[in-house]
Design a protein around this motif. Sequence first.
Motif, PDB file in Angstrom:
ATOM      1  N   GLY A 112       0.806  -1.212   0.000  1.00  0.00           N
ATOM      2  CA  GLY A 112       0.000   0.000   0.000  1.00  0.00           C
ATOM      3  C   GLY A 112       0.841   1.265   0.000  1.00  0.00           C
ATOM      4  N   ASN A 166      -7.070  -6.033   1.181  1.00  0.00           N
ATOM      5  CA  ASN A 166      -7.721  -4.939   1.910  1.00  0.00           C
ATOM      6  C   ASN A 166      -6.728  -4.055   2.652  1.00  0.00           C
ATOM      7  N   PHE A 169      -5.123  -1.856   0.064  1.00  0.00           N
ATOM      8  CA  PHE A 169      -6.109  -0.888  -0.398  1.00  0.00           C
ATOM      9  C   PHE A 169      -6.335   0.198   0.656  1.00  0.00           C
ATOM     10  N   GLY A 170      -6.493  -0.238   1.905  1.00  0.00           N
ATOM     11  CA  GLY A 170      -6.733   0.721   2.982  1.00  0.00           C
ATOM     12  C   GLY A 170      -5.546   1.639   3.195  1.00  0.00           C
ATOM     13  N   ALA A 172      -3.148   2.398   1.023  1.00  0.00           N
ATOM     14  CA  ALA A 172      -2.948   3.286  -0.128  1.00  0.00           C
ATOM     15  C   ALA A 172      -3.976   4.418  -0.122  1.00  0.00           C
ATOM     16  N   GLY A 173      -5.129   4.146   0.476  1.00  0.00           N
ATOM     17  CA  GLY A 173      -6.199   5.146   0.432  1.00  0.00           C
ATOM     18  C   GLY A 173      -6.191   6.139   1.586  1.00  0.00           C
ATOM     19  N   ARG A 175      -5.784   9.324   3.567  1.00  0.00           N
ATOM     20  CA  ARG A 175      -5.790  10.664   2.986  1.00  0.00           C
ATOM     21  C   ARG A 175      -4.452  11.365   3.147  1.00  0.00           C
ATOM     22  N   GLU A 176      -4.032  11.968   2.070  1.00  0.00           N
ATOM     23  CA  GLU A 176      -2.783  12.715   2.013  1.00  0.00           C
ATOM     24  C   GLU A 176      -2.672  13.703   3.184  1.00  0.00           C
ATOM     25  N   ALA A 201      -6.471   3.192   8.261  1.00  0.00           N
ATOM     26  CA  ALA A 201      -6.793   2.076   7.371  1.00  0.00           C
ATOM     27  C   ALA A 201      -7.514   0.950   8.103  1.00  0.00           C
ATOM     28  N   THR A 204     -10.851  -0.693   6.854  1.00  0.00           N
ATOM     29  CA  THR A 204     -10.692  -1.506   5.643  1.00  0.00           C
ATOM     30  C   THR A 204      -9.961  -2.801   5.965  1.00  0.00           C
TER      31      THR A 204
END
Lengths: 277, 300
Positions: A112, A166, A169-170, A172-173, A175-176, A201, A204
């Motif tokens: 991720g 997951n 995915f979590g 990588a997602g 928030r910046e 994360a 997720t």
Amino acid sequence: METLSENMKAALLSVLLLVVGCLIWELSIPAQKAVGELTEYELLTGGGQPKAGVPPPSQVLGKAWEQLSNPFYDAGPNDKGIGIQIGYSIYRVLTGYFLAALVAIPLGFLIGMSSIAYKALNPFIQVLRPISPLAWMPLALFVIQDSEASAIFVIFICSIWPMLINTAFGVAGVREDWVNVARTHELSALKTAFTVILPAAAPTIVTGMRISIGIAWLVIVAAEMLVGGTGIGYYVWNEWNNLDLTSVIFSILMIGVVGMLLDSMFGLLQRAVAYIE
Amino acid sequence: MAKSFLSIEQLTQRYPDGQGNEFTVFEDATFGIEKGEFVCILGHSGCGKSTIMNILAGLSEPTSGVVKMDGRHVSGPSLDRGVVFQNYSLLPWLSALKNVTFGVTARFPHWDKAKVIEHSTAFLAKVGLTGDAIHRKPSQLSGGMRQRVSIARAFANEPKLLLLDEPFGALDALTRGTIQEELIKVWSDTDQTVFMITHDIDEAILLADRILLMTNGPMAQVAENVEITIPRPRVRNDIVEHPNYYAIRNHLVHFLAQRSAELSGKSDGPNSPKTVCIDLTGEADTDDSEPPPLLRAVEV
Ligand SMILES: Nc1ncnc2c1ncn2[C@@H]1O[C@H](COP(=O)(O)OP(=O)(O)OP(=O)(O)O)[C@@H](O)[C@H]1O
Ligand SMILES: [Mg+2]
């Protein structure tokens, strides 16, 4: 009725459906016996013998009472209490599952966080993921040479994918902005991972863990039917060989109940880590 | 200006324009900020204000140019430069208090827990957050309360420089007014240096010692440095009575409405802003730059 809450109405309806269902089942049993005409299959499987018919729910209930009042008896390799059998299965599931979590979550973090790692590992994941876990069984038995460990390996391999994907995915997602908060506070990489990325994360990741435990519980029954010896999967198969359909139905129900408990444990965990943005 | 507390020297930022070429957001921007100053930067959307701020925060690297704070190069983020992001950027799984203690423990790692909580609670109280509200999660707070938490988090860390990116952009006028006053109060208590981006002219006049004006992008410049010659403490309702208020305001409006576009893209060597000082109190204008733009501004 109007004073009852929606939940109570639903519960009442559930009980009603259960009672009606069991009643229909109970009533349909003697009728089936009365037909008396046995198909070829019933003859082959011993349908003609008195024990062979589908048992009525009352009989299953009796069996449940008998089994659950003494779940941990051990009278030799082919006669153990349902509690012991389920215990074996849960032990295998949890061992394989936690080994998988130990690999999947750190690896998922790596994938991720680094797009290079993602691109490098993605082809392997895509090929390995769709393989039915039971397809690994012969290879596992041959390489590991131990049925117990092979069953655990199969659980490991089936529960790793949802957790891995997951987690990646979590992570990588995340928030910046939250990562920038960590950066402006000069947090170390490890500290950022634990205090910002992990909680961000977590929902997720736990969803992946919940999917994995569900799959692991599905797979353990099949795996134990193959490797034999102990466990709820073996128990079902053994009772089928004994033509004890009452026990088969009872153990099927037990598989469902344990699966539900495992799932609801992760449901609680999911609620604990949830947050609203 | 080379000896400023914070000096921005020939800062240039270029980005690829997506068609193989580059476009310049701003070029050779050069200005300084003194210790304890409150500086606002005004400019149209897209002129590069956030880009400048991210560079000051150390969150991104400029194409060329340097930023020095206390004589030292700024590279990478640091606890010495606190940031209040436009969208608050609170961690949603932590309570308001925990969001502040998160920062305080990072800043003062040797403090014990009680001291961290005491310090954090005090700063939350400074922005008007007390009682059980501080134990609620951001999702259970109003927009204004979230922004207060975010400001408390930044101030509690006592950074040398505080960077605010349109902190009140998403708030209604009433809440904005209250929090502006709280911000001024915390700022005057702590004597911090503040650099703030805003779209709101009145907000800039109320808060700032100086306002930097940017021309439109691309190739934006920091064109003017307008001194706010209204004495502190300033109160929202009273400053409009001050003789300089409308003169300054008109100058700013005129710049944003007209001159920001006219001046856009004109680069003439080292791009240092021209200082404008409008003071109608006492004798005559005491501005130290050429008068035409000022007089025109006053007449509007
Ligand atoms: N990472 C990036 N890649 C390419 N272009 C960028 C990038 N970041 C910003 N830009 C461009 O740089 C310019 C300035 O952006 P910036 O966000 O600094 O504007 P701004 O002045 O803060 O505007 P606003 O007031 O709307 O927030 C814009 O034209 C934007 O498209
Ligand atoms: Mg911006």
